[in-house]
Design a protein around this motif. Structure first.
Motif, PDB file in Angstrom:
ATOM      1  N   ALA A  56      -1.200   1.387  -2.313  1.00 39.53           N
ATOM      2  CA  ALA A  56      -2.549   1.974  -3.562  1.00 39.53           C
ATOM      3  C   ALA A  56      -1.167   2.964  -3.838  1.00 39.53           C
ATOM      4  O   ALA A  56      -0.928   3.070  -5.045  1.00 39.53           O
ATOM      5  CB  ALA A  56      -3.012   2.271  -2.889  1.00 39.53           C
ATOM      6  N   SER A  57      -0.041   3.816  -3.700  1.00 44.02           N
ATOM      7  CA  SER A  57       0.485   4.337  -3.883  1.00 44.02           C
ATOM      8  C   SER A  57       2.126   3.593  -4.540  1.00 44.02           C
ATOM      9  O   SER A  57       2.262   4.463  -6.403  1.00 44.02           O
ATOM     10  CB  SER A  57       1.035   5.622  -2.891  1.00 44.02           C
ATOM     11  N   GLN A  58       2.162   2.725  -4.805  1.00 44.17           N
ATOM     12  CA  GLN A  58       2.977   2.150  -5.126  1.00 44.17           C
ATOM     13  C   GLN A  58       2.530   0.993  -6.130  1.00 44.17           C
ATOM     14  O   GLN A  58       2.874   1.391  -7.360  1.00 44.17           O
ATOM     15  CB  GLN A  58       3.930   0.993  -4.115  1.00 44.17           C
ATOM     16  N   PHE A  59       0.907   0.838  -6.142  1.00 44.53           N
ATOM     17  CA  PHE A  59       0.747  -0.355  -7.116  1.00 44.53           C
ATOM     18  C   PHE A  59      -0.203   0.950  -8.434  1.00 44.53           C
ATOM     19  O   PHE A  59      -0.099   0.581  -9.694  1.00 44.53           O
ATOM     20  CB  PHE A  59      -0.688  -0.861  -6.896  1.00 44.53           C
ATOM     21  N   ALA A  60      -0.253   2.080  -8.334  1.00 47.31           N
ATOM     22  CA  ALA A  60      -0.598   3.363  -8.972  1.00 47.31           C
ATOM     23  C   ALA A  60       0.956   3.873  -9.715  1.00 47.31           C
ATOM     24  O   ALA A  60       1.102   3.926 -11.265  1.00 47.31           O
ATOM     25  CB  ALA A  60      -0.771   4.365  -8.056  1.00 47.31           C
ATOM     26  N   ASP A  61       2.132   3.576  -9.478  1.00 45.62           N
ATOM     27  CA  ASP A  61       3.062   3.427 -10.628  1.00 45.62           C
ATOM     28  C   ASP A  61       3.486   2.442 -11.353  1.00 45.62           C
ATOM     29  O   ASP A  61       3.538   1.820 -10.582  1.00 45.62           O
ATOM     30  CB  ASP A  61       4.734   3.193  -9.160  1.00 45.62           C
ATOM     31  N   PRO A  62       3.682   3.177 -12.322  1.00 46.15           N
ATOM     32  CA  PRO A  62       3.945   1.609 -13.471  1.00 46.15           C
ATOM     33  C   PRO A  62       4.623   0.863 -13.873  1.00 46.15           C
ATOM     34  O   PRO A  62       4.468  -0.151 -14.596  1.00 46.15           O
ATOM     35  CB  PRO A  62       4.204   2.196 -15.116  1.00 46.15           C
ATOM     36  N   ASP A  63       5.589   1.429 -12.864  1.00 46.24           N
ATOM     37  CA  ASP A  63       6.502   0.720 -13.059  1.00 46.24           C
ATOM     38  C   ASP A  63       6.756  -0.444 -12.105  1.00 46.24           C
ATOM     39  O   ASP A  63       7.767  -0.904 -11.783  1.00 46.24           O
ATOM     40  CB  ASP A  63       8.610   1.148 -12.906  1.00 46.24           C
ATOM     41  N   PHE A  64       6.022  -0.156 -11.028  1.00 43.56           N
ATOM     42  CA  PHE A  64       6.121  -1.687  -9.843  1.00 43.56           C
ATOM     43  C   PHE A  64       5.484  -2.390 -10.010  1.00 43.56           C
ATOM     44  O   PHE A  64       4.487  -2.479 -10.925  1.00 43.56           O
ATOM     45  CB  PHE A  64       4.547  -0.765  -9.136  1.00 43.56           C
ATOM     46  N   VAL A  65       5.013  -3.547  -9.811  1.00 46.14           N
ATOM     47  CA  VAL A  65       5.425  -4.870 -10.125  1.00 46.14           C
ATOM     48  C   VAL A  65       4.583  -6.206  -8.941  1.00 46.14           C
ATOM     49  O   VAL A  65       3.681  -6.246  -8.815  1.00 46.14           O
ATOM     50  CB  VAL A  65       6.813  -6.215 -11.160  1.00 46.14           C
TER      51      VAL A  65
END
Length: 124
Positions: A56-65
């Motif tokens: 969830a934390s990574q998905f919140a990063d706008p740069d994560f694809v």
């Protein structure tokens, strides 16, 4: 009848789809409650709730694809209750990509394959 190898590969495809859709909460049923995950940077994440929170934390990063895990082999134990999945992984972040190899341990619980542990090694 679906073989255990086919069932595990199908569950991996589903986790890849959920990660691509950034649906962290829907990943939880794929993890044993006491899963142990060693991330590509060597960090240890313990428990399904912590793994879901990390996603969830990574998905919140706008740069994560997305992350994509591609199994190369799936081997079962003699009893057909545990399996080792080995393959390649790629992480796609806008502007950069990394990847490497992974090993996942699946166990059959209540008729369903769940992840018991995963080890990711960053090689590029």
């Amino acid at each position: 009848m679906t073989t255990p190898e086919d069932a595990i590969r199908a569950r991996r495809r589903l986790t890849n789809k959920l990660i691509a859709a950034h649906e962290a909460a829907r990943l939880k049923p794929f993890f044993a409650p006491d899963i142990r995950l060693i991330a590509g940077d060597g960090a240890l994440i313990l428990g399904a709730d912590a793994v879901v929170a990390a996603f969830a934390s990574q998905f919140a990063d706008p740069d994560f694809v997305t992350y994509l895990r591609t199994p190369e082999t799936v081997e079962l134990d003699a009893a057909g209750e545990r399996a080792a999945e080995h393959g390649r992984w790629i992480a796609d972040w806008k502007g950069s990509e990394m990847g490497g190899t992974y090993l996942a341990v699946w166990k059959k619980t209540l008729g369903q394959w769940v992840l018991e542990s995963e080890l990711y090694v960053t090689l590029s």
